[in-house]
Each structure stands twice: as C-alpha cells, then as structure tokens.
Design an enzyme around this catalytic site. Sequence first.
Site, PDB file in Angstrom:
ATOM      1  N   ASP A  31       0.847  -1.184   0.000  1.00 19.22           N
ATOM      2  CA  ASP A  31       0.000   0.000   0.000  1.00 19.22           C
ATOM      3  C   ASP A  31       0.885   1.238   0.000  1.00 19.22           C
ATOM      4  OD1 ASP A  31      -2.206  -1.619   0.094  1.00 19.22           O
ATOM      5  OD2 ASP A  31      -2.627  -1.293   2.223  1.00 19.22           O
ATOM      6  N   ASN A 146     -11.842  10.808   2.528  1.00 23.53           N
ATOM      7  CA  ASN A 146     -12.056   9.830   1.467  1.00 23.53           C
ATOM      8  C   ASN A 146     -10.746   9.169   1.048  1.00 23.53           C
ATOM      9  OD1 ASN A 146     -14.883  10.358   1.154  1.00 23.53           O
ATOM     10  ND2 ASN A 146     -14.348  12.245   0.073  1.00 23.53           N
ATOM     11  N   ASP A 257      -9.848  -8.301   7.361  1.00 23.71           N
ATOM     12  CA  ASP A 257      -8.576  -9.022   7.434  1.00 23.71           C
ATOM     13  C   ASP A 257      -8.082  -9.077   8.872  1.00 23.71           C
ATOM     14  OD1 ASP A 257      -8.780  -8.978   4.666  1.00 23.71           O
ATOM     15  OD2 ASP A 257      -7.456  -7.244   4.469  1.00 23.71           O
TER      16      ASP A 257
END
Length: 302
Positions: A31, A146, A257
Amino acid sequence: MASGEPNTKKMREDQTISEGMLLGMGNPLLDVAAVVTKEFLDKYELLPDNAILADAKHKDIFEDMHQFTEVEFTPGGATQNTLRTAQWMTGSPEFATLFFGCIAKDRHGDIMTKAMKEGSVKTVYQINGSNSEPTGTCAVCITGNNRSLVANLASANCFTKAHLDDKANWAHVERAKLVYTAEAEAFSEAQGFGTKDVKEIALKAASLPKHNSKRSRTVVITQGAEPTIIVEGGKLTEYAIIPIEKEKIVDTNGAGDAFVGGYLSQLMLERSTEQCVRAANYVANLIIQRHGCTFTEKCVYE
C-alpha cells in the site's frame, strides 16, 4: 480487565508459539498512501471514495505517488494483513507467522520485505523474473476523509506451484499447524448452494465432506456491522460486533482481514471459539479507528 475476558499475557506464558505455525498464501501488495490533490484524482480519472483495479491509464500512478510528502508504505493484501495482525496479537518474538506470495526484485518489493520482517512475519516470497511485472501495489489516494484505492496485482498474480514444490519451501508447509488463504470469493455460487442467505450458506459449507472426519468443520462468516455467523459442530451461533460511534470510524479497509488475524491468533493459542471471536472483534474495532491496517507498537489486549 473485564471479568470473564481472557488474559492474553497469561496465555502467552502458558502456550508454546512455534516459528511458522500459521502459514498464509495470497496476493502481496504494498500500500502506497499519501494525501493527494483533486488535480491528481482528475489526472487518473479517480473518484474520491472508490476502489478499482489499475488499467493502462494508471501505469504511472504508483511512481507518481512518490511526489507527495509523507508517503506511507504498508504491506497489504488480505492474507498479509491477516498474518500481520495475528503476529501482532500473539506478541511472540518468534516468527510465528509465515507468508507465501510473489513479488518482483524492485524498490517496492524491497520496502515490503523489510516491513514484513520488522513486523516479525517471515516471508518466503517467490521472485518474479519478468521485468514487465513489478511488485503488486495499491495506491491509496487520500482526500479529506475519502480514500480512492487503485490496485495493480502485477507480480502477485505470478505465483506458481513450483515455488511450493521446492523442498525447502514445502518443509514450511509441513511444519505449519494452521494454513490460511483469503481467496474464497463467490464460494456459494462455486459450490452450487443455490442460495444467498448467509446463514444457509454457513450451514451448507459446514456440512461439506472433509478428509478428517474426526473433527467437524467450523465456518466463520463476517458481515461488516452485522453479527458474525459461526457454525461449529453443526450448530449456528451469532456473535455481535463491538458497537462504535460513526464519528470514531476512520477507515474500514482491512477490518475484515484484521478480524481474521485476531481470530487466528487465539486459535494458535488453542482458545475457545468465543475467545477467538472476542479477540477478533477487539482488533477489528481497533483497526477501523486507524488509517489502513496499522497497529500500535505493542498489543495491549487482555
């Protein structure tokens, strides 16, 4: 510590955690997160709160993310998130968790390998020799509250059985006491269950034939904010999540997860299903109050 809750510190003293006892296989993604501008979103035709797979027009986005200050790199992908969570929850100095996946020999692969080691998760990555497929990445483009996610699986899609067939690698599989993978989408459709009812799916899945007939199958299905459904010994039980005010929720990505990681951490310690769910709810509740699947330095769960 609330009455009746498990003392995880005591468990760590009583139970033996061995190296590589929980093994996972899946798609490793790095990520790459940064606060971006509206112009950046427009450049790559992204919506402020969305999740998509990268296509040709996104080929430069992952390097382009490096232009922003305070870029954060976190190992991602469902299975890696789960193993990182389980390792953190056990608090074991041993590399109790081990991950199989495929990456490339590049900058992002090096960053992810280092971060996994720092999190005490042993990696047995297959290195993709193809220069055309980089290490899998997920651009996390943050604007206000967001997050727009753009995933490029790339080398993560190149894992082969040959890597497992290697004698030294297969020894890890034989040594593991628990094996986990998150790749189980559309399970009901694939099995021909003919239903979308979650409870019915859980019961049908639990009754499927299995090699070890001495032990019944346990099926766990999470439902976000709805109760978790568990079928064990043919009996269905619902477990409520920990309530949380909407204002405290920062990011729900990775919560599922983390739930699995918390559950498996207690399964590694041979705890009851109720204790597994309690730990799972705890860490899922923690994760949604943080950006990404990230943790505090030490787990204080008791």
